[in-house]
Scaffold this motif. Structure first.
Motif, PDB file in Angstrom:
ATOM      1  N   ASP A  74       0.844  -1.189   0.000  1.00  0.00           N
ATOM      2  CA  ASP A  74       0.000   0.000   0.000  1.00  0.00           C
ATOM      3  C   ASP A  74       0.888   1.252   0.000  1.00  0.00           C
ATOM      4  O   ASP A  74       1.654   1.474   0.950  1.00  0.00           O
ATOM      5  N   ARG A 116       0.823   3.425   3.243  1.00  0.00           N
ATOM      6  CA  ARG A 116       1.529   2.868   4.386  1.00  0.00           C
ATOM      7  C   ARG A 116       3.049   2.933   4.178  1.00  0.00           C
ATOM      8  O   ARG A 116       3.811   3.138   5.119  1.00  0.00           O
ATOM      9  N   SER A 145       4.329   6.392   4.950  1.00  0.00           N
ATOM     10  CA  SER A 145       4.273   6.761   6.360  1.00  0.00           C
ATOM     11  C   SER A 145       5.382   6.141   7.204  1.00  0.00           C
ATOM     12  O   SER A 145       5.670   6.627   8.292  1.00  0.00           O
ATOM     13  N   GLU A 146       6.004   5.054   6.692  1.00  0.00           N
ATOM     14  CA  GLU A 146       7.057   4.384   7.467  1.00  0.00           C
ATOM     15  C   GLU A 146       8.243   4.029   6.565  1.00  0.00           C
ATOM     16  O   GLU A 146       8.550   2.851   6.359  1.00  0.00           O
ATOM     17  N   LEU A 161       1.232  -7.779   4.793  1.00  0.00           N
ATOM     18  CA  LEU A 161       0.776  -6.426   5.129  1.00  0.00           C
ATOM     19  C   LEU A 161      -0.610  -6.160   4.556  1.00  0.00           C
ATOM     20  O   LEU A 161      -1.457  -5.545   5.207  1.00  0.00           O
ATOM     21  N   PRO A 172      -4.381  -4.828   7.360  1.00  0.00           N
ATOM     22  CA  PRO A 172      -4.306  -3.375   7.201  1.00  0.00           C
ATOM     23  C   PRO A 172      -4.130  -2.625   8.520  1.00  0.00           C
ATOM     24  O   PRO A 172      -3.725  -1.464   8.521  1.00  0.00           O
ATOM     25  N   ASP A 173      -4.430  -3.301   9.647  1.00  0.00           N
ATOM     26  CA  ASP A 173      -4.259  -2.658  10.944  1.00  0.00           C
ATOM     27  C   ASP A 173      -2.840  -2.789  11.485  1.00  0.00           C
ATOM     28  O   ASP A 173      -2.500  -2.216  12.526  1.00  0.00           O
ATOM     29  N   ARG A 174      -2.008  -3.496  10.774  1.00  0.00           N
ATOM     30  CA  ARG A 174      -0.653  -3.767  11.252  1.00  0.00           C
ATOM     31  C   ARG A 174       0.325  -2.740  10.680  1.00  0.00           C
ATOM     32  O   ARG A 174       0.256  -2.395   9.495  1.00  0.00           O
ATOM     33  N   THR A 175       1.251  -2.275  11.490  1.00  0.00           N
ATOM     34  CA  THR A 175       2.239  -1.316  11.017  1.00  0.00           C
ATOM     35  C   THR A 175       3.392  -2.043  10.338  1.00  0.00           C
ATOM     36  O   THR A 175       3.673  -3.209  10.614  1.00  0.00           O
ATOM     37  N   LEU A 176       4.085  -1.332   9.450  1.00  0.00           N
ATOM     38  CA  LEU A 176       5.260  -1.901   8.815  1.00  0.00           C
ATOM     39  C   LEU A 176       6.366  -2.139   9.836  1.00  0.00           C
ATOM     40  O   LEU A 176       7.140  -3.092   9.708  1.00  0.00           O
TER      41      LEU A 176
END
Length: 303
Positions: free
Chosen positions: A144, A147, A150-151, A176, A180-184
């Motif tokens: 994505d 995402r 952002s990281e 990932l 979708p609720d999980r951060t990289l």
């Protein structure tokens, strides 16, 4: 094409077949020789010939009953054809030699984890992992974009842990997408943990087979890495598992694979074995990356 598992041999073969399909008036045939997927033995040459002969219009009752007769019939049928045959995931020369079409207007693409140096009139490509820039581009394209932006630091950590292998990058991006609720950063931390790396790189149909124990996966990954820069190494795998076959006329079922496949690196020249030195692998000696190159990632620590 030869190289370790997960480096993109099959994707590149399909991509090439799509690109040149219009040069072969009699079509393109694909057969999975099932040398490396768990659960089945490698496809015997006689069975592969039967599938090829049926795809060329021969009825099942007309297929000869011996390997030599079937190979002779295959050579006769292909002697005047303009045909491309893709033999994917081949085990060794003995498996594929009877499947080479006889016609001067025919061509064959073979993928394998070992070099098949004894085949006549063959060009060899050794595939290696993507460099960091291309690996990052592949991961960003699949994951994505929001995402990823952002990281950025976590993205770089994930890409480094995947060691340039397209398969590992695909699995990481798929995990990932499924969460979708999980951060990289969470995935990057899991990949950095020696006890969870293999688990982090298993997902759905691109996962390691669940029947394999962690120890068996370690042995297989170590073996595959050793083939990366030592193409003369024996093809025998330490887990004894082989693959599932599927043969088809190249068409709708392959559409999309080749168009979106990221081509792995091709290293040259092939045919010289690198010097060996002690490795940082826990298993002992490993392949020397060569002058000016970073050591290849340990498949257990990185894949």
């Amino acid at each position: 094409m030869h190289g370790p598992g997960g480096v993109g041999k099959s994707a590149l073969a399909v991509h090439v077949a799509h690109a040149v399909a219009d040069r072969f008036a009699d079509g393109v045939l694909y057969i999975d020789m099932r040398a490396a997927t768990a659960g089945l033995q490698p496809l015997p040459p006689f069975e592969a010939l039967g599938r090829l002969l049926r795809s060329l219009g021969l009825g099942s009752a007309a297929i000869p009953s011996t390997l030599d007769e079937a190979a002779a019939r295959y050579r006769s049928l292909t002697s005047t054809r303009n045909l491309l045959v893709v033999l994917d995931d081949a085990l060794d020369v003995g498996q594929v030699r009877p499947l080479n079409p006889a016609g001067p207007a025919c061509a064959v693409i073979i993928t394998s984890r070992q070099i098949m140096a004894s085949l006549d009139s063959t060009s060899h490509l050794q595939l290696t992992g993507l460099d960091h820039a291309d690996a990052t581009a592949l991961f960003v394209r699949i994951a994505d974009p929001g995402r990823v932006r952002s990281e950025p630091e976590a993205v770089q950590q994930i890409v480094r842990q995947c060691g340039g292998l397209p398969l590992a990058l695909r699995i990481a991006a798929a995990r990932l997408a499924a969460r979708p609720d999980r951060t990289l950063s969470c995935l990057a931390d899991q990949l950095a943990d020696p006890d969870h790396r293999l688990d982090a790189l298993e997902h759905a149909d691109v996962a390691s087979p669940p029947t394999r124990t962690r120890a068996r996966r370690r042995r297989v990954f170590h073996h595959d890495l050793a083939t990366l820069e030592n193409p003369g190494r024996s093809r025998a795998r330490p887990d004894g598992n082989e693959g599932e076959a599927d043969m088809l006329v190249l068409g709708d079922r392959l559409n999309g694979l080749g168009r979106h496949a990221e081509a792995p690196r091709v290293s040259a020249p092939v045919g010289t074995e690198p010097a060996r030195r002690p490795s940082r692998h826990r298993g002992g000696a490993g392949p020397d990356p060569g002058p000016g190159r970073s050591p290849p990632p340990d498949p257990i620590e990185r894949v």
